[in-house]
Design a protein around this motif. Structure first.
Motif, PDB file in Angstrom:
ATOM      1  N   PRO A 216       0.920  -1.196   0.040  1.00  8.39           N
ATOM      2  CA  PRO A 216      -0.050   0.064   0.136  1.00  8.39           C
ATOM      3  C   PRO A 216       0.916   1.183   0.046  1.00  8.39           C
ATOM      4  O   PRO A 216       1.945   1.220   0.466  1.00  8.39           O
ATOM      5  N   ASP A 217       0.300   2.369  -0.476  1.00  9.12           N
ATOM      6  CA  ASP A 217       1.231   3.494  -0.588  1.00  9.12           C
ATOM      7  C   ASP A 217       1.323   4.019   0.785  1.00  9.12           C
ATOM      8  O   ASP A 217       2.389   4.423   1.300  1.00  9.12           O
ATOM      9  N   THR A 218      -0.047   4.076   1.759  1.00  9.48           N
ATOM     10  CA  THR A 218       0.272   4.287   3.134  1.00  9.48           C
ATOM     11  C   THR A 218      -0.296   3.384   3.902  1.00  9.48           C
ATOM     12  O   THR A 218      -1.335   2.567   3.501  1.00  9.48           O
ATOM     13  N   ASP A 256      -6.850  -6.492   6.047  1.00  8.83           N
ATOM     14  CA  ASP A 256      -6.041  -5.448   6.285  1.00  8.83           C
ATOM     15  C   ASP A 256      -5.554  -5.061   7.554  1.00  8.83           C
ATOM     16  O   ASP A 256      -4.956  -4.032   7.674  1.00  8.83           O
ATOM     17  N   LEU A 257      -5.893  -5.756   8.479  1.00  6.83           N
ATOM     18  CA  LEU A 257      -5.553  -5.431  10.113  1.00  6.83           C
ATOM     19  C   LEU A 257      -4.589  -6.245  10.237  1.00  6.83           C
ATOM     20  O   LEU A 257      -4.723  -7.432  10.463  1.00  6.83           O
ATOM     21  N   GLY A 258      -3.542  -5.609  10.968  1.00  5.82           N
ATOM     22  CA  GLY A 258      -2.534  -6.398  11.935  1.00  5.82           C
ATOM     23  C   GLY A 258      -2.579  -6.089  13.029  1.00  5.82           C
ATOM     24  O   GLY A 258      -2.680  -4.759  13.506  1.00  5.82           O
ATOM     25  N   LEU A 259      -2.473  -6.788  14.291  1.00  5.21           N
ATOM     26  CA  LEU A 259      -2.843  -6.511  15.580  1.00  5.21           C
ATOM     27  C   LEU A 259      -1.859  -7.057  16.626  1.00  5.21           C
ATOM     28  O   LEU A 259      -1.612  -8.329  16.287  1.00  5.21           O
ATOM     29  N   TYR A 274      -3.019  -0.781  10.084  1.00  2.00           N
ATOM     30  CA  TYR A 274      -4.368  -0.808   8.997  1.00  2.00           C
ATOM     31  C   TYR A 274      -3.934  -0.626   7.534  1.00  2.00           C
ATOM     32  O   TYR A 274      -3.470   0.623   7.329  1.00  2.00           O
ATOM     33  N   MET A 275      -4.118  -1.219   6.818  1.00  3.60           N
ATOM     34  CA  MET A 275      -3.653  -1.120   5.218  1.00  3.60           C
ATOM     35  C   MET A 275      -4.897  -0.790   4.295  1.00  3.60           C
ATOM     36  O   MET A 275      -4.810  -0.685   3.230  1.00  3.60           O
ATOM     37  N   GLY A 276      -6.176  -0.710   4.925  1.00  2.21           N
ATOM     38  CA  GLY A 276      -7.408  -0.427   4.057  1.00  2.21           C
ATOM     39  C   GLY A 276      -7.646   1.121   4.100  1.00  2.21           C
ATOM     40  O   GLY A 276      -6.838   1.923   4.552  1.00  2.21           O
ATOM     41  N   PRO A 277      -8.756   1.420   3.697  1.00  4.73           N
ATOM     42  CA  PRO A 277      -9.301   2.476   3.500  1.00  4.73           C
ATOM     43  C   PRO A 277      -9.416   3.385   4.931  1.00  4.73           C
ATOM     44  O   PRO A 277      -9.695   2.622   5.917  1.00  4.73           O
ATOM     45  N   HIS A 278      -8.754   4.637   5.031  1.00  8.14           N
ATOM     46  CA  HIS A 278      -8.630   5.498   6.500  1.00  8.14           C
ATOM     47  C   HIS A 278      -9.987   5.520   6.695  1.00  8.14           C
ATOM     48  O   HIS A 278     -10.114   5.556   8.007  1.00  8.14           O
ATOM     49  N   ASP A 279     -11.069   5.597   6.083  1.00  9.95           N
ATOM     50  CA  ASP A 279     -12.411   6.032   6.444  1.00  9.95           C
ATOM     51  C   ASP A 279     -12.941   4.823   7.275  1.00  9.95           C
ATOM     52  O   ASP A 279     -13.554   4.943   8.451  1.00  9.95           O
TER      53      ASP A 279
END
Length: 485
Positions: A216-218, A256-259, A274-279
């Motif tokens: 991911p970019d961010t 998309d979540l690492g914990l 979290y690598m998914g959408p920020h929203d």
């Protein structure tokens, strides 16, 4: 009488060294001024003394070394990064031949297929930076054994082929689903599985071929710290139960979540990426995780956006980090144990565990910490694999616990440190019906049989034994936990 890990007769290492030098194979002996550069272990508690160290810079050197080792009857172990917790990459015993791969450090990328080829002497920082600067950032942890991400699975899952030198000196190029099938025994998949996870018992890998994944970019990096929570067992149990319930909610959690949960002294820290959408993170994940009805107020709340380069520690000036001699000589004096669980941890186990951390652990004079990583849960790409894919026994894990204790590098590691971690493992597992252990956090206090049961399980180990008997019948590649045929 020879022990299980020692040959019946002492090999003639002087003659072996002469033969290697005659074939222009670079070696190091204890009389060399730079011996420590190659012989020193990462774990200062477990320092072993090889009889001879081969430092190849090409495949032919590896082949010559393996053939001569077999001729002179010495055991062989391979050292790549050299970070074995049990110092098995330096043999795990004294008086063997070590093949140190640090001079084999090539990285090549196919920009059409995204496949990259990497030599075993490459360090992780070098690999991540080089691939990033070549426009192929790798979207998973780059350890080739058992690290990765919830999103992509383990790094070794993306190994599509390997070059390997076998115990008879043969060099097999690009061992894969389709290459070298005529040399395989039983099926092409068994040998590939063995090399992915148990290669140190089968041969010397000289190249890895991995399929890159788009990064991911961010990412969003988050951290919630709760100081003093371990002082109250009920609060600690309630907190972990909340995190565990959250981690299994398919309406909230996806790949998309690492914990992780980090525990040290009286503090507990919940962190992750979290690598998914920020929203989605701010509207769905954050309210469910940092819930004031289930968690006490955090002392520190830190949420930040990072580029993939920042998260991976890649220099901003696009420079590939230079691995210095100082980097290679860094040591720690420690002991580690692990527990993997495939099911939610019951209340009774959590109560015993946090009582131990609140009591005996807090009184310990050694430094310690606990890391609990989420491997499973909804949509986990780690859980999509099984031991039919690779020689790894913990694909089904929900949680992976690492227990770690350490003292100063020059101090003698005390018996208290061993007892502390044994106590942590025992407190956690007494109420569990089944559990295993994590091969990466290797525990040298386990017997060979105990290690095989915890790391592989009986069924997988039996298959690996068959592979070992076929490819290394004389047990050339050996250490205290290696596969025996």
């Amino acid at each position: 009488m020879a022990t299980e890990n020692q040959p019946d007769a002492k090999p003639d290492f002087d003659q072996l060294a002469e033969d290697l030098l005659a074939k222009n194979v670079p070696i190091k002996r204890s009389v060399d001024q730079d011996w420590l550069k190659y012989a020193q272990t990462f774990n200062a508690r477990l320092q072993y003394e090889p009889a001879l160290i081969v430092v190849p810079n090409k495949v032919l050197h590896v082949q010559e070394a393996v053939v001569l080792a077999a001729k002179y009857g010495t055991k062989v172990q391979v050292k790549s990064g050299g970070h074995s917790y049990a110092s098995f990459s330096t043999g795990g015993i004294d008086g063997i031949m070590v093949i140190d791969m640090q001079e084999m450090r090539e990285i090549c990328v196919n920009h059409v297929t995204g496949v990259f080829r990497v030599s075993p002497g490459v360090r992780l920082g070098e690999l991540d930076s080089t691939l990033y600067n070549l426009g192929r950032p790798v979207g998973y942890g780059s350890r080739a054994i058992a690290h990765g991400t919830h999103r992509t699975g383990l790094a070794m899952d993306h190994i599509i082929a390997l070059d390997v030198v076998l115990a008879d000196g043969r060099h097999l190029a690009q061992v894969s689903r389709t290459r070298n099938p005529e040399l395989f025994w039983v099926s092409t998949s068994l040998e590939r599985r063995a090399l992915r996870g148990a290669a140190d018992s089968i041969g010397v890998v000289t190249q890895f071929y991995l399929q890159s994944k788009e990064a991911p970019d961010t990412i969003l990096n988050f951290r919630f710290a709760f100081t003093g929570i371990i002082n109250n067992v009920n609060d600690a149990v309630k907190t972990f139960k909340h995190v565990q319930a959250f981690a299994q909610d398919p309406e909230i959690v996806d790949r998309d979540l690492g914990l992780s949960v980090f525990i040290n002294g009286d503090a507990l820290i919940i962190s992750g990426i979290y690598m998914g959408p920020h929203d989605t993170f701010f509207n769905v994940i954050l309210p469910a995780l940092y819930n004031d009805q289930c968690l006490p107020e955090a002392d520190i709340v830190n949420i930040k956006t990072q580029t993939w380069a920042e998260y991976s520690g890649i220099p901003e000036d696009d420079a590939t980090p230079i691995i210095t001699q100082k980097d290679r000589e860094q040591q720690s004096n420690f002991f580690a144990k692990s527990v993997t669980v495939s099911k939610p941890i019951p209340d009774a186990a959590l109560v015993k565990y946090f009582r131990f951390l609140q009591g005996q652990a807090k009184k310990a004079s050694v430094g310690w910490y606990v890391i609990v990583n989420l491997h499973g849960g909804p949509d986990s790409q780690i859980n999509t694999r099984s031991s039919s894919f690779a020689a790894f026994g913990s694909y089904d894990a929900l949680w992976v616990f690492q227990h770690f204790a350490s003292v100063g590098v020059t101090e003698k590691f005390p018996e208290e440190g061993f007892e502390l971690l044994e106590g942590m493992n025992s407190a956690l597992t007494q109420e569990l019906d089944e559990y295993a252990a994590e091969l990466v956090y290797v525990d040298p206090t386990l017997s060979r049989d105990e290690a095989h049961e915890l790391y592989y399980g009986a069924e997988l180990y039996q298959r690996l034994q068959g592979c070992k008997r076929w490819y290394d019948p004389l047990n050339l590649f050996d250490h205290p936990h290696s596969i025996r045929g």
